[in-house]
Design a protein around this motif. Structure first.
Motif, PDB file in Angstrom:
ATOM      1  N   ASN A   1       0.814  -1.215   0.000  1.00 42.23           N
ATOM      2  CA  ASN A   1       0.000   0.000   0.000  1.00 42.23           C
ATOM      3  C   ASN A   1       0.851   1.271   0.000  1.00 42.23           C
ATOM      4  OD1 ASN A   1      -2.504   1.267  -0.050  1.00 42.23           O
ATOM      5  ND2 ASN A   1      -2.561   1.501   2.178  1.00 42.23           N
ATOM      6  N   ASP A   2       2.018   1.193  -0.663  1.00 43.35           N
ATOM      7  CA  ASP A   2       2.920   2.342  -0.669  1.00 43.35           C
ATOM      8  C   ASP A   2       2.532   3.402  -1.694  1.00 43.35           C
ATOM      9  OD1 ASP A   2       4.422   1.370   1.358  1.00 43.35           O
ATOM     10  OD2 ASP A   2       6.022   0.555   0.116  1.00 43.35           O
ATOM     11  N   PHE A   3       1.640   3.066  -2.643  1.00 39.33           N
ATOM     12  CA  PHE A   3       1.327   3.988  -3.731  1.00 39.33           C
ATOM     13  C   PHE A   3      -0.184   4.200  -3.839  1.00 39.33           C
ATOM     14  CE2 PHE A   3       4.997   1.303  -5.008  1.00 39.33           C
ATOM     15  CZ  PHE A   3       5.998   2.257  -4.851  1.00 39.33           C
ATOM     16  N   PRO A   4      -0.835   4.765  -2.826  1.00 42.15           N
ATOM     17  CA  PRO A   4      -2.293   4.935  -2.888  1.00 42.15           C
ATOM     18  C   PRO A   4      -2.743   5.879  -3.991  1.00 42.15           C
ATOM     19  CG  PRO A   4      -1.368   6.112  -1.000  1.00 42.15           C
ATOM     20  CD  PRO A   4      -0.270   5.274  -1.564  1.00 42.15           C
ATOM     21  N   ALA A   5      -1.986   6.940  -4.254  1.00 41.45           N
ATOM     22  CA  ALA A   5      -2.389   7.883  -5.303  1.00 41.45           C
ATOM     23  C   ALA A   5      -2.334   7.221  -6.673  1.00 41.45           C
ATOM     24  CB  ALA A   5      -1.489   9.117  -5.272  1.00 41.45           C
ATOM     25  N   LEU A   6      -1.303   6.401  -6.912  1.00 37.68           N
ATOM     26  CA  LEU A   6      -1.191   5.695  -8.190  1.00 37.68           C
ATOM     27  C   LEU A   6      -2.336   4.707  -8.355  1.00 37.68           C
ATOM     28  CD1 LEU A   6       0.364   4.966 -10.754  1.00 37.68           C
ATOM     29  CD2 LEU A   6       1.751   3.402  -9.391  1.00 37.68           C
TER      30      LEU A   6
END
Length: 714
Positions: A173-178
């Motif tokens: 879950n390191d890239f929620p915006a992506l």
């Protein structure tokens, strides 16, 4: 490790390029940074490979040796040298992430997957970058493949690639915006997927079930065909109705019944009207008059909102109620007699004229809107000649169906008073008639397939390509009371035409008490009447001002498989869609703060691009930051920034949902320069800060209203 890359491709230049071209290409490639989610170490490794290519090609001796190794003589026809073999780039394990970033830049997404996927399964990934860098490169490769296939109108292939990217993102879950950006595009892609899965010839049953499951999910997300929910497809209410109309010719009779009958109970006027057509198609195709009874019940409900004299006459004809049909023709309703004028003027019998018109209309207007219909399968002759149909119609009481509201939606029925409901008689008016219907049961008919049978849940359909995605952005799907049902009926394209006047009980003696018995000699007349009435029903829809489907036919939705699809939204568009949503969450907060940090680089950079601040800051803070940038410009000072962002907490104001607070950790490196000689002005500063951002939803977009430094973590 060897990767199929050569120095010319790394810099994006042809082999015959001169020194100035090489120098300019190198500088341009350095400025074309990868996505900000990549670590500084990964970007540095990429730049290292760019420097190796640049140093080799700008040195004449090194370039000559390199060309002799990989390139042959000049091809005069092509005007360029041909490779002796496939050039390869030798890189160490530490340089692998840099090579993957270059392959992403060049659009070699299959190669990124080929060399990047194995690293994700390696317990000891190579150095040179963070483990998340390899994951991010694979995710972006899947996403860019999806966009590439989207532009080629390979919609299901595109969706599969995006779903693979989502699956990878859900592991970390390191890239929620992506993830939010990819989901946005998946939702915009969904109408094209549905059309591709349902419309293409040669699709297997599994693919068709996938398309039906996606259609069901889309309708549910919207809160119904006329719902106000958000499905993130980009289709407004009118466009979605056009899309449904466009799909009709690719759906079977059973599938349309399964779609429109439940939707009519929300209630939905458009779904109710379309259900009338699908029920009538079912009744004639399956030779089941009980389906016509259901259609007539819906017509009775809709009469309160729209003039449906033609549809009602069709149902009466199919149920053998010739008395009522003749009365409708005698009343001279323009929509009923429009197709009969020439025949009636020639002295033709009204029922025969009506039947002839009906047969022609069935073939031209009803058959094309159902996948499984043909003039042979929708034969009124076969319907009336069926002994079971004859027996059923002979047992019908002429007025027994008019009190049947078993299919009625309470909201629709509530719009009518007793005196406004046509064809409903009291026991005092008809003392010899029972109040309850005396409709005989269906004979020998297989049960209709339910909605769950026809529209399977996406969870029950195998295959990654139809995985149902929960929206990345929360929304309220409660659409009750938003369909414009009741009141004046003007919404949803209905014109509010007064209902038909009830047929008078004082009919001519020859028709009033006559008991109708269907006989074979009258079947042909009935059939002719049926086609004319059904045809006239659709003609009524097309020609009537303000009807549910008229505007859809005049201005069809441009969603097709053989035409270029809509432009894929770029990154800025995707971000704007997220930032404009009313419901605040961590993804929105992170995107707002990140946008501020990116805009800060532009506003206080070499070009003083303060315009970037307008979409990020609320008016008061915007004025302050513009003034600061103007002071720097007057002093001929600018800054270069590097940022790292981590969201620590967010809260929405309980008093005002349009206000929120985001607490974040920001690592900032600032290097001042003088504009005159482009030299550094003093040493760079590095700050590790905890910052509280006060956000407000201004003009439909979340913006920062106040910035407060809380402390510097140790």
């Amino acid at each position: 490790m060897f990767i199929p890359l050569d120095f010319y491709r790394i810099l994006g230049i042809p082999p015959q390029s001169g020194g100035e071209t090489i120098e300019q290409a190198y500088q341009d490639r350095l400025l074309q940074l990868p996505r900000r989610e990549f670590s500084d170490a990964a970007v540095a490794t990429r730049n290292q490979l760019l420097a190796i290519a640049y140093e080799t090609l700008r040195d004449q001796e090194k370039r000559q040796a390199y060309d002799q190794e990989w390139w042959g003589a000049m091809d005069e026809a092509l005007g360029e040298a041909l490779p002796l073999t496939t050039p390869e780039l030798e890189c160490s394990p530490e340089q692998k992430i840099g090579a993957l970033l270059i392959l992403l830049d060049l659009g070699e997404y299959e190669l990124v997957l080929k060399y990047g996927e194995p690293v994700l399964h390696d317990p000891n990934p190579p150095a040179g970058g963070m483990p998340q860098d390899y994951l991010l490169s694979v995710i972006l490769a899947h996403w860019e493949l999806s966009r590439e296939r989207w532009q080629q109108q390979q919609y299901e292939f595109a969706a599969t690639a995006s779903l693979k990217a989502i699956a990878r993102l859900q592991q970390d879950n390191d890239f929620p915006a992506l993830e939010a950006e990819i989901r946005q595009e998946l939702y915009r892609l969904r109408p094209y997927r549905i059309l591709e899965l349902l419309a293409k010839e040669g699709q297997g049953e599994e693919q068709r079930q996938q398309g039906l499951a996606l259609l069901q999910a889309m309708v549910q997300d919207r809160g119904g065909i006329e719902g106000k929910g958000e499905d993130y497809s980009g289709l407004g209410n009118d466009d979605f109705l056009k899309f449904i109309h466009q799909l009709r010719c690719h759906l079977t009779v059973a599938e349309q019944n399964a779609l429109f009958l439940p939707e009519s109970q929300r209630p939905s006027l458009v779904a109710s009207y379309l259900a009338v057509h699908s029920l009538m198609a079912e009744g004639v195709k399956e030779q089941e008059p009980m389906a016509i009874v259901e259609a007539k019940s819906l017509v009775t409900q809709l009469e309160n909102c729209q003039d449906l004299a033609l549809e009602k006459a069709i149902c009466e004809l199919l149920l053998g109620q010739t008395e009522i049909v003749l009365a409708a023709i005698d009343q001279g309703d323009p929509k009923i007699v429009a197709g009969l004028e020439s025949k009636l003027a020639a002295g033709e019998d009204p029922l025969t004229a009506f039947y002839t018109f009906t047969e022609q209309w069935l073939e031209e207007e009803i058959v094309p809107y159902f996948r499984d219909l043909s003039p042979e399968t929708l034969s009124p002759n076969a319907y009336f000649n069926n002994p079971s149909v004859q027996q059923y119609l002979e047992q019908l009481e002429p007025d027994s169906l008019t009190t049947d509201n078993s299919f009625a939606s309470p909201a629709l029925l509530s719009t009518a008073t007793e005196s406004e409901t046509p064809m409903v008689h009291s026991s005092a008016a008809l003392p010899d008639r029972p109040l309850t219907p005396t409709v005989p049961p269906r004979r020998g008919r297989s049960p209709r397939r339910s909605r769950d049978d026809v529209f399977p849940s996406a969870d029950n359909v195998s295959g990654l390509a139809v995985t149902t995605l929960s929206p990345a952005i929360a929304y309220d799907t409660d659409s009750s009371g938003t369909n414009g049902i009741g009141g004046d009926g003007a919404s949803n394209g209905f014109s509010g035409t007064p209902p038909l006047e009830p047929i008078s009980d004082h009919k001519p003696p020859r028709r009033r008490k006559k008991r109708v018995t269907i006989k074979p000699v009258r079947f042909g007349i009935f059939l002719l009447c049926l086609a004319g009435i059904v045809g006239g029903a659709t003609a009524l829809i097309i020609n009537r001002t303000g009807d549910p489907l008229g505007s859809l036919l005049e201005d069809p939705l441009d969603v097709s498989l053989d035409q270029p699809s809509e432009l894929i939204p770029d990154e800025a568009t995707s971000r704007n869609l997220i930032l404009s949503q009313p419901n605040f969450n961590q993804q929105v907060g992170q995107m707002v703060v990140q946008n501020w940090l990116d805009s800060k680089k532009l506003a206080f950079g070499q070009n003083y691009d303060v315009g970037a601040l307008q979409n990020v800051l609320a008016p008061n803070l915007l004025a302050q930051q513009r003034g600061r940038a103007q002071r720097d410009q007057s002093q001929k000072i600018y800054h270069q920034y590097e940022h790292k962002l981590q969201i620590l907490d967010y809260q929405v104001s309980p008093q005002d949902p349009n206000r929120a607070t985001v607490t974040a950790r920001v690592e900032e490196i600032s290097q001042p320069f003088t504009l005159a000689n482009q030299k550094q002005k003093g040493a760079a500063t590095k700050d590790d800060l905890t910052v509280r951002y006060q956000l407000v939803r201004h003009q439909g977009v979340w913006k920062i209203a106040q910035i407060q430094v809380v402390n510097s973590p140790r």
